[in-house]
Design an enzyme around this catalytic site. Structure first.
Site, mmCIF file in Angstrom:
data_model
loop_
_atom_site.group_PDB
_atom_site.id
_atom_site.type_symbol
_atom_site.label_atom_id
_atom_site.label_comp_id
_atom_site.label_asym_id
_atom_site.label_seq_id
_atom_site.Cartn_x
_atom_site.Cartn_y
_atom_site.Cartn_z
ATOM 1 N N TYR A 81 0.843 -1.196 0.000
ATOM 2 C CA TYR A 81 0.000 0.000 0.000
ATOM 3 C C TYR A 81 0.880 1.247 0.000
ATOM 4 O O TYR A 81 1.697 1.459 0.903
ATOM 5 C CB TYR A 81 -0.908 0.026 1.234
ATOM 6 C CG TYR A 81 -2.010 -1.011 1.241
ATOM 7 C CD1 TYR A 81 -2.232 -1.856 0.160
ATOM 8 C CD2 TYR A 81 -2.849 -1.146 2.344
ATOM 9 C CE1 TYR A 81 -3.240 -2.806 0.174
ATOM 10 C CE2 TYR A 81 -3.872 -2.088 2.366
ATOM 11 C CZ TYR A 81 -4.057 -2.918 1.278
ATOM 12 O OH TYR A 81 -5.063 -3.851 1.309
ATOM 13 N N SER A 136 -14.020 -3.492 0.801
ATOM 14 C CA SER A 136 -14.999 -2.787 -0.047
ATOM 15 C C SER A 136 -16.440 -3.075 0.367
ATOM 16 O O SER A 136 -17.291 -3.435 -0.459
ATOM 17 C CB SER A 136 -14.792 -3.167 -1.520
ATOM 18 O OG SER A 136 -13.554 -2.729 -1.997
ATOM 19 N N PRO A 137 -16.770 -2.929 1.659
ATOM 20 C CA PRO A 137 -18.121 -3.258 2.120
ATOM 21 C C PRO A 137 -19.193 -2.308 1.588
ATOM 22 O O PRO A 137 -20.382 -2.605 1.695
ATOM 23 C CB PRO A 137 -18.006 -3.165 3.644
ATOM 24 C CG PRO A 137 -16.907 -2.181 3.867
ATOM 25 C CD PRO A 137 -15.922 -2.444 2.769
ATOM 26 N N LEU A 138 -18.771 -1.177 1.018
ATOM 27 C CA LEU A 138 -19.720 -0.221 0.446
ATOM 28 C C LEU A 138 -19.756 -0.313 -1.076
ATOM 29 O O LEU A 138 -20.124 0.648 -1.752
ATOM 30 C CB LEU A 138 -19.368 1.201 0.893
ATOM 31 C CG LEU A 138 -19.486 1.449 2.402
ATOM 32 C CD1 LEU A 138 -18.987 2.835 2.760
ATOM 33 C CD2 LEU A 138 -20.926 1.265 2.865
ATOM 34 N N GLY A 145 -17.825 2.205 -2.917
ATOM 35 C CA GLY A 145 -18.406 3.544 -2.771
ATOM 36 C C GLY A 145 -19.757 3.711 -3.425
ATOM 37 O O GLY A 145 -20.463 4.687 -3.157
ATOM 38 N N LEU A 197 -22.553 2.040 -3.042
ATOM 39 C CA LEU A 197 -23.708 1.877 -2.157
ATOM 40 C C LEU A 197 -23.989 3.108 -1.300
ATOM 41 O O LEU A 197 -25.030 3.168 -0.632
ATOM 42 C CB LEU A 197 -23.494 0.657 -1.250
ATOM 43 C CG LEU A 197 -23.648 -0.696 -1.954
ATOM 44 C CD1 LEU A 197 -23.071 -1.824 -1.102
ATOM 45 C CD2 LEU A 197 -25.123 -0.967 -2.277
ATOM 46 N N GLY A 257 -24.723 5.811 -2.637
ATOM 47 C CA GLY A 257 -25.689 6.538 -3.447
ATOM 48 C C GLY A 257 -25.100 7.712 -4.194
ATOM 49 O O GLY A 257 -25.822 8.416 -4.920
ATOM 50 N N LYS A 258 -23.813 7.940 -4.060
ATOM 51 C CA LYS A 258 -23.201 9.131 -4.666
ATOM 52 C C LYS A 258 -23.218 9.104 -6.191
ATOM 53 O O LYS A 258 -23.083 10.149 -6.833
ATOM 54 C CB LYS A 258 -21.770 9.312 -4.159
ATOM 55 C CG LYS A 258 -20.776 8.270 -4.671
ATOM 56 C CD LYS A 258 -19.339 8.598 -4.289
ATOM 57 C CE LYS A 258 -19.109 8.450 -2.815
ATOM 58 N NZ LYS A 258 -17.677 8.648 -2.467
#
Length: 325
Positions: A53, A205-207, A210, A212, A214-215
């Protein structure tokens, strides 16, 4: 923040983890420090990083912060080894490389041990037993307290976990895999194997990268990952019509609960069977604070089931008994 055991081990971690993928690359030293301080203030303990990283910069920054910002004893530090910046070989699971990489990680982190050390990926060119032997050596030498794997498919995880349960070896504590309402592939074989072997799942990446939050419902914000030339290909697979229907369902649920889509999506994956701690990768402290606010939210059963239904993956043979098909 609530604490959970990682798999069938005595290691307790916060049920949300802080990811450092962007540290030293898209997240500068100031923003990274603010993230860690906000996470620690909220009761977070699990900080996830890797030797690749930021080309090692993420580990270096974390090491600096443990000297000046947050006590080392208050953190569960997780890092990984095995991914290599080689166009001809994406992974190197050889014992020599792994142990040398661990020593280099410890030097950057400024500590003599990590709480969790993970194989970053499966190396098809190295015998799995050799890679796993490096995990045993790390624990016996005191350089790692617990070990795990990352991005192993079902049969790879089952083989590795079973091998580590035999003889005088160190059992796998955790496995890190992408998991969200937009990516439920781990439910086919990885999650059943992890549950059977007592290995805790750390979703990355639980969203849904990004999506999820809604953006992206009405376009691509210029300051988002999808608006970045480097990261747009990472987001693009989750901008199709099926994903859009799931995002709409999450948004509807959020409206009914007086919550945000981020909170609903994160609460769903956090409370799935077998999950220990989703890893949150935020660009800044403001985004992280918004994610940490999910601690007070538990989804009602009917909302949980509705989201399950709208995002359900198609699992047929051989994942289900053939006689039911």
């Amino acid at each position: 923040m609530e604490q959970r055991h990682l798999g069938r081990t005595g290691l307790r971690v916060s049920r949300l983890g802080l990811g450092t993928l962007t540290w030293g690359r898209d997240t500068d030293e100031h923003d990274a420090a603010e993230q860690l301080k906000a996470f620690w203030d909220a009761g977070g303990t699990l900080v996830d990083t890797a030797d690749v990283y930021g080309g090692g910069e993420a580990e270096y920054l974390l090491g600096q912060f443990m000297e000046s910002l947050v006590p080392r004893r208050d953190l569960i530090v997780s890092t990984k080894a095995g991914s290599v910046p080689d166009p001809d070989r994406r992974t190197d699971g050889s014992r020599g490389h792994l142990l040398a990489a661990l020593d280099a990680s410890l030097a950057r982190l400024g500590t003599d041990y990590v709480d969790l050390w993970q194989l970053h990926a499966f190396d098809p060119n190295t015998p799995l037993e050799e890679s796993l032997h490096a995990l045993d050596i790390a624990v016996r030498s005191g350089r790692a307290r617990y070990v795990g794997v990352s991005d192993f498919c079902g049969w790879q995880l089952a083989k590795a976990g079973t091998w580590q349960l035999s003889g005088d070896r160190t059992r796998l504590a955790g496995t890190q895999m992408e998991y969200s309402l937009l990516q439920r592939g781990v439910e086919r074989e990885v999650l059943p194997a992890a549950l059977d072997l007592g290995i805790g799942l750390l979703p990355s990446s639980p969203l849904g990268r990004g999506v999820l939050t809604g953006k992206y419902r009405h376009g691509t914000p210029a300051d988002s990952r999808g608006g970045s030339e480097a990261l747009a290909p990472f987001v693009e697979p989750y901008l199709d019509e099926p994903a859009s229907r799931i995002v709409d369902a999450v948004t509807t649920a959020a409206d009914g609960l007086a919550a945000t889509p981020l909170q609903v999506a994160l609460a769903w994956v956090r409370d799935r069977p077998g999950v220990t701690a989703p890893i949150i990768g935020a660009r800044n402290a403001q985004q992280l604070t918004a994610a940490l606010s999910v601690e007070s939210l538990s989804l009602p059963d009917e909302i949980f089931r509705a989201l399950d239904d709208v995002s359900a993956p198609v699992h047929h043979y051989p994942d289900h008994d053939w006689s039911t098909l």
